[in-house]
Design an enzyme around this catalytic site. Sequence first.
Site, PDB file in Angstrom:
ATOM      1  N   GLY A  57       0.764  -1.237   0.000  1.00 44.62           N
ATOM      2  CA  GLY A  57       0.000   0.000   0.000  1.00 44.62           C
ATOM      3  C   GLY A  57       0.793   1.284   0.000  1.00 44.62           C
ATOM      4  N   PRO A 100       4.825  -5.128  -0.874  1.00 44.56           N
ATOM      5  CA  PRO A 100       4.817  -3.920  -1.704  1.00 44.56           C
ATOM      6  C   PRO A 100       4.588  -4.256  -3.177  1.00 44.56           C
ATOM      7  CG  PRO A 100       7.068  -4.559  -1.215  1.00 44.56           C
ATOM      8  CD  PRO A 100       6.182  -5.524  -0.466  1.00 44.56           C
ATOM      9  N   GLY A 101       3.665  -3.554  -3.798  1.00 47.34           N
ATOM     10  CA  GLY A 101       3.419  -3.753  -5.225  1.00 47.34           C
ATOM     11  C   GLY A 101       3.721  -2.468  -5.977  1.00 47.34           C
ATOM     12  N   ARG A 115      -6.157   2.653 -15.898  1.00 41.72           N
ATOM     13  CA  ARG A 115      -6.254   3.398 -14.639  1.00 41.72           C
ATOM     14  C   ARG A 115      -6.977   4.737 -14.757  1.00 41.72           C
ATOM     15  NH1 ARG A 115      -2.575   5.078 -11.814  1.00 41.72           N
ATOM     16  NH2 ARG A 115      -3.438   4.495  -9.797  1.00 41.72           N
ATOM     17  N   TYR A 137     -10.098   4.680 -12.314  1.00 40.45           N
ATOM     18  CA  TYR A 137      -9.978   5.405 -11.043  1.00 40.45           C
ATOM     19  C   TYR A 137      -9.830   6.908 -11.247  1.00 40.45           C
ATOM     20  CZ  TYR A 137      -7.798   0.835  -9.740  1.00 40.45           C
ATOM     21  OH  TYR A 137      -7.468  -0.479  -9.555  1.00 40.45           O
ATOM     22  N   CYS A 175     -13.436   2.527 -29.019  1.00 42.40           N
ATOM     23  CA  CYS A 175     -14.752   3.147 -29.195  1.00 42.40           C
ATOM     24  C   CYS A 175     -15.500   3.262 -27.871  1.00 42.40           C
ATOM     25  CB  CYS A 175     -15.563   2.340 -30.196  1.00 42.40           C
ATOM     26  SG  CYS A 175     -14.700   2.194 -31.747  1.00 42.40           S
ATOM     27  N   GLU A 176     -15.003   4.100 -26.990  1.00 37.85           N
ATOM     28  CA  GLU A 176     -15.624   4.401 -25.700  1.00 37.85           C
ATOM     29  C   GLU A 176     -15.241   5.832 -25.346  1.00 37.85           C
ATOM     30  OE1 GLU A 176     -17.325   2.417 -23.477  1.00 37.85           O
ATOM     31  OE2 GLU A 176     -17.003   0.446 -24.385  1.00 37.85           O
ATOM     32  N   TYR A 187      -0.112  -1.790 -12.122  1.00 41.37           N
ATOM     33  CA  TYR A 187      -1.521  -1.858 -12.512  1.00 41.37           C
ATOM     34  C   TYR A 187      -1.722  -1.288 -13.923  1.00 41.37           C
ATOM     35  CZ  TYR A 187      -1.606  -2.825  -7.569  1.00 41.37           C
ATOM     36  OH  TYR A 187      -1.328  -3.378  -6.335  1.00 41.37           O
TER      37      TYR A 187
HETATM   38  C1  LIG Z   1      -2.936  -5.319  -3.797  1.00 42.26           C
HETATM   39  C2  LIG Z   1      -2.329  -5.896  -2.588  1.00 42.26           C
HETATM   40  C3  LIG Z   1      -1.014  -5.559  -2.232  1.00 42.26           C
HETATM   41  C4  LIG Z   1      -0.189  -4.565  -2.997  1.00 42.26           C
HETATM   42  O1  LIG Z   1      -0.673  -3.280  -2.850  1.00 42.26           O
HETATM   43  P1  LIG Z   1       0.201  -2.042  -3.375  1.00 42.26           P
HETATM   44  O2  LIG Z   1      -0.642  -0.872  -3.073  1.00 42.26           O
HETATM   45  O3  LIG Z   1       0.410  -2.238  -4.823  1.00 42.26           O
HETATM   46  O4  LIG Z   1       1.468  -2.053  -2.597  1.00 42.26           O
HETATM   47  C5  LIG Z   1      -0.484  -6.168  -1.109  1.00 42.26           C
HETATM   48  N1  LIG Z   1      -1.191  -7.043  -0.377  1.00 42.26           N
HETATM   49  C6  LIG Z   1      -2.461  -7.388  -0.691  1.00 42.26           C
HETATM   50  C7  LIG Z   1      -3.171  -8.376   0.157  1.00 42.26           C
HETATM   51  C8  LIG Z   1      -3.069  -6.825  -1.801  1.00 42.26           C
HETATM   52  O5  LIG Z   1      -4.328  -7.147  -2.094  1.00 42.26           O
END
Ligand SMILES: *Cc1c(COP(=O)(O)O)cnc(C)c1O
Length: 426
Positions: free
Chosen positions: A239, A274-275, A312, A316, A355-356, A384
Amino acid sequence: MDHFHYRGGQLYCEDLPVADLAEQFGTPLYVYSQAAFLDTFNALRTAFAAVDPLICYAMKANSNLGILKMLAERGSGFDVVSGGELYRVVAAGGDPGKTVFAGVGKTDEEIEEALVAGVLMFNVESEEELENIARVASQAGKVAPIALRVNPDVDPKTHRYISTGKKESKFGMDIDRALRVAESAVKIPSLTMIGMHMHIGSQITTVEPYAGAVAKGVDIIEKLRKMGHPVRWYNVGGGFGIDYKAHEAKPIQAFADVIVPAVQSTGCRLAMEPGRVMSGNAGILVSRVLYTKQSGEKRFLIQDAAMNDLIRPALYESFHKIWPVSVPSGLPAPPDDFEGAIAGTDPWDVVGPVCESGDFLAKDRALPRLERGALLATFSAGAYGMVMASNYNTRPRAAEVLVEGTNARLVRRRETYDDLILQERL
Ligand SMILES: *Cc1c(COP(=O)(O)O)cnc(C)c1O
């Protein structure tokens, strides 16, 4: 964004001109910087060193095999949310023993696959799921390592679609329920509760939500241990936010400053997922201007990347910096502040061929007048982005290139028309 930088008005990824990559691999094209991924990976390892972190890269942000392999080789673990993602871990040479399995809807098949692969732990999101994992494990003659996903009821102050840690969220269990479930789990022989998990949302730019959440976690872990659970992993989820505009996100060290002491007080090892923070600013989407047109006062820049390549903004209303790959003379590198007036620009809607009406990368965005064939960079597209790409309008998905210094490696070839109809039957 220093691994994507301008030299003499030309955008570079590390030491390669992005225009050359577009020439070689075509557009739309995702370009990733290996150094950017590894800088963040190493910054996380350093900032959280005191609690021996296991970084479980949340691959749903960007699951290209080339990237997974590069991270696996450096000891990274993974956070997976499906059997398909676990399959990718193995295909990329990753270690299932460093992999955590999250998600609210794990099927029996996925649970079995994860048990056979030997994942580090399941993040359990409900009482029924816990009972089901116990059942599947028992039938397989195994003991499933689990962590309860607890919902600490904090407001991460992010977009409502990516907030996950509030009481009304579909994810995890509220604290009281989690403790009741934990109490009943003590007696289940096919489960061992080795961790406690929370993940409060995504694109969180301040530390306060974490401060509130981790304090609650300390208390929960104490209670779980009193029940007899051998909790030794404190999983704080992912997150951490990134800079999409200027400097809106707190640095990694600031998050570590509130998380480390809490985890340390439990004696647990830290797991984290971390993503976005690892991949977001490690990638750009490169596209080519097809046409420009004006309709009344409105200016449209029609280019060859669309909502099927990067959804995205449509999904969002998210902001991505967009700037020419070759900056017309007299204009700066991408400005920090797109809200103020920028000399030499006009407001343009940057749209794709789909086409949107929702098919846009930006609206009323300050850009210089560009010619047909000019290249555009959409920044912060590494998370993402490609993972959410689709074939809508029967558009082949983009190619992906991983840059390391002066070396560019095609880590996903562009789809062909044949790829698009491969699964279908007349
Ligand atoms: C999506 C997700 C993440 C990664 O979130 P980021 O905001 O990209 O860091 C980590 N843990 C869980 C369980 C998730 O669903």
